[in-house]
Write a protein that holds these residues in place. Structure first.
Motif, short mmCIF file in Angstrom:
data_model
loop_
_atom_site.label_atom_id
_atom_site.label_comp_id
_atom_site.label_asym_id
_atom_site.label_seq_id
_atom_site.Cartn_x
_atom_site.Cartn_y
_atom_site.Cartn_z
N ASP A 257 4.80 11.68 -13.15
CA ASP A 257 3.91 10.52 -13.18
C ASP A 257 2.79 10.71 -14.20
O ASP A 257 2.38 9.77 -14.87
N ARG B 181 -1.32 9.95 -7.48
CA ARG B 181 0.03 10.18 -7.99
C ARG B 181 -0.01 10.92 -9.32
O ARG B 181 0.79 11.83 -9.57
N TRP C 258 4.22 10.05 -17.62
CA TRP C 258 4.42 8.61 -17.78
C TRP C 258 3.09 7.93 -18.06
O TRP C 258 2.99 7.10 -18.95
N TYR D 5 0.60 -4.10 -4.17
CA TYR D 5 1.72 -3.72 -5.01
C TYR D 5 2.72 -2.93 -4.17
O TYR D 5 2.33 -2.16 -3.29
N THR D 6 3.99 -3.08 -4.46
CA THR D 6 5.03 -2.34 -3.74
C THR D 6 5.39 -1.10 -4.55
O THR D 6 5.74 -1.19 -5.73
N ASN D 7 5.31 0.08 -3.90
CA ASN D 7 5.67 1.31 -4.60
C ASN D 7 7.18 1.51 -4.57
O ASN D 7 7.92 0.68 -4.04
N GLU D 8 7.65 2.63 -5.11
CA GLU D 8 9.09 2.87 -5.23
C GLU D 8 9.77 3.08 -3.88
O GLU D 8 10.99 3.07 -3.79
N TYR D 9 8.99 3.27 -2.81
CA TYR D 9 9.56 3.47 -1.48
C TYR D 9 9.54 2.19 -0.64
O TYR D 9 9.93 2.21 0.52
#
Length: 85
Positions: free
Chosen positions: A33, A26, A36, A6-10
């Motif tokens: 987080d 996280r 959320w 998975y690609t994180n926000e960075y």
């Protein structure tokens, strides 16, 4: 190189085998987080009655049953057990 993940926000790819640990870290380290995650899980639980019942039983350390209560809503059996001790 190909990585399944998975690609994180960075823009960093988190390999699938590390995804659960990444999420847990996280949630534990970031208040936003965590909020959320709680909102997400609550929405999910509300749509899954069996899991919601499991959550309630774990949270209250009790099963749902008819209970005899006083005017304030206190379980009379718990009060009697407390008095006897």
């Amino acid at each position: 190189m190909i990585v399944t993940g998975y690609t994180n926000e960075y823009g960093t790819v988190i390999p699938v085998e590390d995804a659960d640990d990444y999420i847990q870290k996280r949630i534990k380290g970031n208040e936003e987080d965590r909020e959320w995650f709680i909102d997400y899980m609550w929405d999910m639980l509300e749509n899954n009655v069996n899991e919601l019942v499991k959550l309630r039983e774990a949270f209250f350390d009790d099963v749902c049953s008819d209970k005899e209560v006083d005017e304030q809503g206190n379980d009379l059996n718990c009060i009697e057990e407390y008095i006897e001790e």
